[in-house]
Scaffold this motif. Structure first.
Motif, PDB file in Angstrom:
ATOM      1  N   UNK A 140      29.134  23.446 -42.695  1.00 49.94           N
ATOM      2  CA  UNK A 140      29.438  23.509 -44.125  1.00 49.94           C
ATOM      3  C   UNK A 140      30.721  22.738 -44.390  1.00 49.94           C
ATOM      4  N   UNK A 141      30.791  21.575 -43.821  1.00 51.70           N
ATOM      5  CA  UNK A 141      31.941  20.698 -43.999  1.00 51.70           C
ATOM      6  C   UNK A 141      32.078  20.331 -45.477  1.00 51.70           C
ATOM      7  N   UNK A 142      33.268  20.468 -46.026  1.00 50.78           N
ATOM      8  CA  UNK A 142      33.422  20.200 -47.456  1.00 50.78           C
ATOM      9  C   UNK A 142      33.428  18.712 -47.767  1.00 50.78           C
ATOM     10  N   UNK A 146      28.372  16.123 -43.214  1.00 50.18           N
ATOM     11  CA  UNK A 146      28.711  17.190 -42.284  1.00 50.18           C
ATOM     12  C   UNK A 146      28.249  16.799 -40.888  1.00 50.18           C
ATOM     13  N   UNK A 147      28.786  17.462 -39.888  1.00 43.33           N
ATOM     14  CA  UNK A 147      28.450  17.095 -38.511  1.00 43.33           C
ATOM     15  C   UNK A 147      27.035  17.501 -38.124  1.00 43.33           C
ATOM     16  N   UNK A 148      26.463  18.394 -38.896  1.00 41.09           N
ATOM     17  CA  UNK A 148      25.049  18.729 -38.725  1.00 41.09           C
ATOM     18  C   UNK A 148      24.302  18.205 -39.945  1.00 41.09           C
ATOM     19  N   UNK A 149      23.048  17.821 -39.786  1.00 41.15           N
ATOM     20  CA  UNK A 149      22.287  17.284 -40.935  1.00 41.15           C
ATOM     21  C   UNK A 149      21.816  18.392 -41.867  1.00 41.15           C
ATOM     22  N   UNK A 150      22.758  19.058 -42.482  1.00 37.65           N
ATOM     23  CA  UNK A 150      22.467  20.192 -43.352  1.00 37.65           C
ATOM     24  C   UNK A 150      22.532  19.751 -44.809  1.00 37.65           C
ATOM     25  N   UNK A 151      21.567  20.210 -45.591  1.00 42.79           N
ATOM     26  CA  UNK A 151      21.599  19.939 -47.026  1.00 42.79           C
ATOM     27  C   UNK A 151      22.123  21.191 -47.722  1.00 42.79           C
ATOM     28  N   UNK A 152      23.403  21.184 -48.079  1.00 43.36           N
ATOM     29  CA  UNK A 152      24.047  22.376 -48.619  1.00 43.36           C
ATOM     30  C   UNK A 152      23.467  22.820 -49.957  1.00 43.36           C
ATOM     31  N   UNK A 175      30.565  19.715 -53.954  1.00 46.79           N
ATOM     32  CA  UNK A 175      30.605  21.054 -54.532  1.00 46.79           C
ATOM     33  C   UNK A 175      29.710  22.037 -53.787  1.00 46.79           C
ATOM     34  N   UNK A 176      28.593  21.542 -53.250  1.00 49.97           N
ATOM     35  CA  UNK A 176      27.678  22.432 -52.537  1.00 49.97           C
ATOM     36  C   UNK A 176      28.275  22.884 -51.211  1.00 49.97           C
ATOM     37  N   UNK A 177      28.993  21.979 -50.534  1.00 47.28           N
ATOM     38  CA  UNK A 177      29.676  22.355 -49.302  1.00 47.28           C
ATOM     39  C   UNK A 177      30.773  23.374 -49.545  1.00 47.28           C
ATOM     40  N   UNK A 178      31.470  23.238 -50.667  1.00 44.98           N
ATOM     41  CA  UNK A 178      32.511  24.202 -51.012  1.00 44.98           C
ATOM     42  C   UNK A 178      31.919  25.575 -51.277  1.00 44.98           C
ATOM     43  N   UNK A 179      30.741  25.594 -51.880  1.00 43.20           N
ATOM     44  CA  UNK A 179      30.069  26.870 -52.123  1.00 43.20           C
ATOM     45  C   UNK A 179      29.727  27.542 -50.793  1.00 43.20           C
ATOM     46  N   UNK A 180      29.189  26.763 -49.859  1.00 44.08           N
ATOM     47  CA  UNK A 180      28.865  27.315 -48.540  1.00 44.08           C
ATOM     48  C   UNK A 180      30.129  27.790 -47.830  1.00 44.08           C
ATOM     49  N   UNK A 181      31.204  27.048 -47.986  1.00 42.29           N
ATOM     50  CA  UNK A 181      32.480  27.450 -47.399  1.00 42.29           C
ATOM     51  C   UNK A 181      32.918  28.797 -47.967  1.00 42.29           C
ATOM     52  N   UNK A 182      32.726  28.979 -49.271  1.00 40.83           N
ATOM     53  CA  UNK A 182      33.092  30.239 -49.896  1.00 40.83           C
ATOM     54  C   UNK A 182      32.296  31.412 -49.353  1.00 40.83           C
ATOM     55  N   UNK A 183      31.024  31.173 -49.047  1.00 38.03           N
ATOM     56  CA  UNK A 183      30.187  32.230 -48.462  1.00 38.03           C
ATOM     57  C   UNK A 183      30.707  32.623 -47.091  1.00 38.03           C
TER      58      UNK A 183
END
Length: 202
Positions: A140-142, A146-152, A175-183
């Motif tokens: 969940x890199x902001x 990201x280092x993994x092929x994740x679709x935030x 913004x989607x990565x920041x949301x995941x970071x918040x979780x």
């Protein structure tokens, strides 16, 4: 356990809604609720009367639209989707299986790039072979990529997560990565699956 599939679209890509709704009809397990949040428009017609369509004249930034979609859902599990991406035919089936596991609060996954030739996902019985705990922030890199092929933006989470953690509505990038970071920062059990559950259009 009810699953809500929430579609985010804008005036310029609203013509893709019909295609995505057809894809949902072909899922191995269909969602219990489908919501479309259409931003920057006053009208959007769909053929399926069961689909809940909400239009907003003001053009919302992505996380504001996602927060709005989550607030409109009546389901236990909320699955967010951008309108221009194609879901794996087993995506909802995988989501149901994963969230039967009570320790899972949120899930992110891999994606194909402009490729809808999905592989069949087998052995959905053994949940530990489908997902892994995501204790590190690297998924969940902001700052993309990201280092993994994740679709935030295609995160799935329990309704309580969306009630407690709101995506930052002032951002238009990352913004989607920041949301995941918040979780993660809120202490929820965040999981990851290596399966490509969408085809990402770019």
């Amino acid at each position: 356990m009810k699953v809500s599939f929430c579609i985010i679209c804008y005036d310029k890509d609203a013509h893709l809604v019909g295609r995505l709704l057809r894809d949902l009809k072909n899922q191995t397990s269909c969602p219990d609720e489908v919501i479309v949040v259409a931003s920057g428009m006053t009208e959007l017609k769909v053929e399926d009367a069961d689909v809940k369509v909400y239009t907003f004249q003001d053009r919302m930034l992505p996380n504001k639209a996602r927060n709005k979609a989550a607030s409109l859902s009546s389901a236990d599990i909320i699955c967010l989707s951008d309108v221009d991406d194609t879901p794996h035919p087993q995506k909802i089936e995988v989501v149901r299986k994963v969230f039967e596991y009570e320790n899972v609060d949120a899930l992110v996954h891999n994606y194909n790039m402009n490729d809808t030739n999905f592989s069949v996902i087998e052995n959905l019985v053994d949940i530990e072979k489908i997902i892994e705990k995501e204790p590190y922030i690297h998924s969940t890199n902001i700052m993309p990529p990201s280092r993994l092929p994740v679709h935030h933006a295609h995160i799935t989470a329990r309704s309580k997560v969306f009630e407690d953690v709101k995506g930052p509505e002032h951002m238009n990038f990352g913004e989607d990565g920041m949301f995941c970071r918040g979780i993660l920062d809120s202490g929820y059990n965040f999981y990851y699956t290596k399966h490509n559950l969408i085809s990402y259009s770019c």
